[in-house]
Enzyme design. Structure first.
Site, short mmCIF file in Angstrom:
data_model
loop_
_atom_site.label_atom_id
_atom_site.label_comp_id
_atom_site.label_asym_id
_atom_site.label_seq_id
_atom_site.Cartn_x
_atom_site.Cartn_y
_atom_site.Cartn_z
N GLU A 42 -5.56 39.91 38.87
CA GLU A 42 -6.48 38.81 38.54
C GLU A 42 -7.66 39.32 37.72
O GLU A 42 -8.12 38.66 36.79
CB GLU A 42 -6.98 38.10 39.81
CG GLU A 42 -5.93 37.22 40.47
CD GLU A 42 -5.45 36.08 39.56
OE1 GLU A 42 -6.16 35.71 38.63
OE2 GLU A 42 -4.33 35.58 39.79
N TYR A 123 -14.09 33.12 41.45
CA TYR A 123 -12.70 32.88 41.08
C TYR A 123 -11.77 33.90 41.73
O TYR A 123 -10.75 33.53 42.34
CB TYR A 123 -12.53 32.91 39.55
CG TYR A 123 -11.07 32.95 39.20
CD1 TYR A 123 -10.29 31.80 39.30
CD2 TYR A 123 -10.45 34.16 38.86
CE1 TYR A 123 -8.93 31.84 39.06
CE2 TYR A 123 -9.09 34.21 38.61
CZ TYR A 123 -8.34 33.05 38.71
OH TYR A 123 -6.99 33.09 38.49
N ASP A 141 -8.57 28.54 37.12
CA ASP A 141 -8.70 29.35 35.90
C ASP A 141 -8.53 28.41 34.70
O ASP A 141 -8.47 27.18 34.86
CB ASP A 141 -7.71 30.53 35.90
CG ASP A 141 -6.26 30.06 35.72
OD1 ASP A 141 -6.02 28.84 35.69
OD2 ASP A 141 -5.38 30.92 35.60
#
Ligand code: SF4
Length: 342
Positions: A42, A123, A141
């Site tokens: 990520e 996030y 996202d």
């Protein structure tokens, strides 16, 4: 909304089970996801394409297969391994968080605890909590942002619409399989609900998509029109003597700071003409001008040619070697126009 939520989640999960992308950081069906792999991927994906991350991720996790292994690496090795993956602060944070995870004896499992690790943003914490631990976290996202703003035909422009998009994503996120739902939304955005020409006819959630119903799905997400940049004016002066041209250094601070340039006065709202000529005689303006776009304004440079004595202050640069002066683009273009028009 509740019916839409249940239908979208269920249709998306069914589609995901059949069409999920095979990515090196993803657990295969039936495997337990590894939070370290989810986290590293990520962070890498925040600035880099999936195609690049594929090989870089494999190299990284072969070298440091666990957070504990990463924690023992030297900072220099981590930085070198990160080269080409964007901001180095991300690598520094990965390293610091790996040390914290090693000290804790393993990854924390909730979004809130993950968020407390050094440099782990909202996030990433949500993505790791949902994908690795199955927590019901809302993961938004750029792909998810696009899909959600289309599903609800959100008319307000980005970035102001982000809270509304997040609230809608929250409504859609199911209690069960939140991680698969997040990955399904990402995959849908990457493969079907693409920025241009979304392939709606293949889309598993088309029946509930408000943007599809408008007939113009790629109008969403709506973007804020860029404000028109103001127009400024200046004059670039070509002062020549004995096969040399006068160059100045720009002031050290500010636009093009410290770079060599043709002499020019301040850039103003009205064309300044010959007001700031750097000495010399016989000045005349050429009919041509040079246009250049800076981030915050557009510049129109008038072009003036004069004769120097060779004593005007500055750097008298051989015209034949002007390419080696390192002029910034706007002055390089002005110099080319002046040379051919003088
Ligand atoms: Fe995107 Fe089209 Fe699916 Fe709507 S129907 S979510 S616009 S691909």
């Amino acid at each position: 909304m509740d019916a839409k939520r249940l239908s979208v989640a269920s249709a998306l999960l069914t589609w995901y089970d059949a069409h999920r992308r095979d990515l090196p950081w993803r657990a295969k069906p039936g495997e337990t996801p590894d939070p370290y792999r989810v986290w590293v991927s990520e962070v890498m994906l925040q600035q880099t394409t999936v195609a690049t991350v594929r090989s870089r991720f494999t190299a990284w996790t072969t070298r440091w297969p666990t957070a504990k292994a990463l924690a023992t690496a030297t900072e220099a090795d981590v930085m070198a391994a990160w080269a080409g993956l964007g901001y180095y602060a991300r690598a520094r944070n990965l390293h610091a968080a790996a040390k914290a995870v090693a000290a804790l004896g393993g990854f924390p499992r909730t979004e809130a605890e993950l968020r407390a690790l050094p440099g782990l943003g909202a996030y990433t914490a949500a993505a790791v909590a949902a994908i690795a631990f199955g927590e019901r976290a809302v993961v938004v996202d750029a792909n998810v942002e696009r899909v959600v703003s289309r599903l609800f035909a959100i008319a307000a422009p980005l970035p102001g619409s982000r809270p509304a998009i997040r609230a809608a994503a929250d409504e859609l996120t199911p209690t069960e399989r939140a991680g698969d739902f997040a990955q399904g939304m990402m995959d849908l955005g990457a493969t079907i609900c693409t920025p241009r020409r979304p392939r709606c006819l293949l889309c598993p959630v088309r029946a509930w998509c408000d943007a599809f119903a408008t007939g113009e799905p790629d109008r969403f997400p709506v973007k804020q029109p860029k404000p028109d940049r103001p127009q400024r004016h200046g004059t670039a002066f070509w002062l020549e003597h004995g096969g040399r041209v006068l160059l100045h250094h720009r002031p050290p601070r500010g636009l093009l700071g410290g770079m060599r340039a043709l002499p020019t006065g301040p850039w103003t709202d009205e064309p300044p003409g010959l007001a700031d000529a750097p000495g010399g005689t016989g000045w005349r303006l050429l009919p041509a001008t040079v246009e250049h776009g800076f981030t915050h304004f557009r510049l129109q440079l008038a072009l003036a040619v004069g004769e120097g004595s060779g004593h005007e202050p500055g750097e008298w640069w051989p015209i034949a070697e002007l390419d080696g002066a390192g002029l910034p683009t706007v002055f390089r273009r002005a110099a080319e126009a002046l040379r051919s028009g003088r």
